[in-house]
Design an enzyme around this catalytic site. Structure first.
Site: not given
Length: 401
Positions: A294, A298, A307
């Site tokens: 990805r 998200h 992160y």
């Protein structure tokens, strides 16, 4: 207590490193498996656009000539352009939220184009590319994210189920549907039906997914479980969810699992065709782990810089699913610059039409939210509708004084 496992090797690679002192060789092996997909990765097009022969899967793409590959390239470019436009529109306040698919175009277009018209697909909420291959107008998707529609398409006509927001719930729905196909005798030969169900790596930690595995296995349901492992379940990496590669989980349920390069549209097409053929002939379910990445957040409510490192993203950019097809077409003389320019111009027009539709979409009436919830009228829902409309009328009456 056993030490914490550090790496999770492929079968035959030796024991995993434990505790907090892995050897340099084990660290390198773990990084390589994370970045490349491991030794059992099925790949037909390298990131450099070179064709890799496969004794097992070449026969499933024998009909893919240069024109077919150009069409797959076009599919991915249009889908990505629409995705980028929708992402921008959310930032401009035109959509409540958007779920980007950037980087996952090959997994979705390749698997979607493998489906026959009679097959059924069950998406999660990121399968815009699969929707496109099933003939769903991208404008019909926008209503969900603009909060004007539950789903704007006829799912029976397109054989593409409405989006599912609850993580993993679509796996149970798909298992039940595929069991129905089996009970009604719609499997057993080349003319049979199959179902495909899409979910992410994070969903494999949900009980619904495992229940779906159990039921599909017990009843030999014609169901392809298509896991898009994009490496991050929001902010949790895959290695914090599973001790083994995800495709190997199928062994515990008694059906085959396979890992495919999810950035390789040709491999995704071939592997999904094989899996669907297995299902149509009554051989039971198959798990495909599409190893992809990805490249965006998200959702538009997420900040991936909190992160994951930018180096990781830069590494995966070199494996871009669209660029490898472009390189293959150009290297072999199947497409020239005029073709690529025409596809880009078509994609820009595609996005402009989507944008114009979104900006000029009429506001639905307040009672729209209560329509098409049930096949038949429900007294409870009607009572809720009347109460809500009465509540809104109270504001109108107050404004008159």
């Amino acid at each position: 207590m056993p030490s914490e496992q550090w790496t999770h090797p492929e079968p035959g690679d030796g024991p995993a490193a434990v505790a907090a002192q892995p050897s340099p060789e084990q660290v390198i092996a773990g990084l390589r498996a994370t970045s490349e997909g491991g030794a059992e990765l099925t790949q037909l097009l390298t990131p450099e656009g070179q064709r890799v022969p496969s004794e097992r899967f070449d026969r499933y793409v024998e009909d893919v000539d240069d024109e077919t590959l150009k069409n797959l390239y076009r599919d991915m470019v249009l889908v990505r352009r629409a995705d980028r436009e929708a992402n921008a529109m959310q930032r401009q306040g035109q959509l409540g939220i958007w779920v980007p698919l950037l980087g996952q175009e090959a997994a979705q277009v390749g698997s979607g184009r493998a489906l026959q018209p009679r097959d059924m697909a069950f998406p999660s909420y990121r399968e815009h590319g699969v929707a496109y291959t099933r003939g769903v107008d991208m404008r019909e998707l926008i209503g969900i994210f603009r909060c004007t529609d539950h789903s704007g398409w006829d799912y029976q006509a397109h054989r593409f189920h409405p989006y599912t927001i609850v993580i993993g719930n679509q796996v149970l729905n798909a298992a039940g549907y595929a069991m129905g196909q089996k009970f009604e005798g719609k499997v057993g030969d080349e003319g049979g039906e199959a179902t495909i169900c899409y979910f992410g790596d994070g969903a494999t930690s949900q009980g619904d997914v495992h229940e779906g595995f159990v039921w599909a296995a017990v009843y030999d349901a014609p169901l392809v479980f298509f896991c898009q492992n994009n490496q991050w379940a929001i902010s949790e990496p895959t290695e914090r969810q599973s001790r083994l590669p995800l495709y190997q989980r199928a062994r515990g349920y008694g059906f085959p699992g396979i890992r495919v390069d999810g950035n390789d549209v040709l491999a995704c097409l071939a592997v999904t065709r094989w899996a669907l053929e297995e299902c149509r002939h009554g051989n039971g379910p198959v798990l495909i782990e599409a190893f992809t990445y990805r490249m965006d957040a998200h959702t538009t409510t997420d900040d991936p810089t909190r992160y994951r490192l930018s180096d990781e993203l830069e590494e995966w950019k070199l494996k871009d699913p669209i660029e490898r097809v472009r390189a293959f077409l150009a290297r072999n003389g199947y497409a020239d610059q005029a073709f690529f320019d025409s596809v880009q111009a078509e994609a820009d027009q595609f996005a402009a039409e989507l944008r114009d539709y979104t900006f000029n979409m009429p506001e639905p009436p307040p009672d729209r939210v209560f329509s098409q919830v049930y096949a038949e009228p429900s007294p409870v829902l009607e009572a809720q509708r009347e109460e809500y409309l009465s509540y809104l009328d109270g504001f109108a009456a107050a404004g008159e004084h």
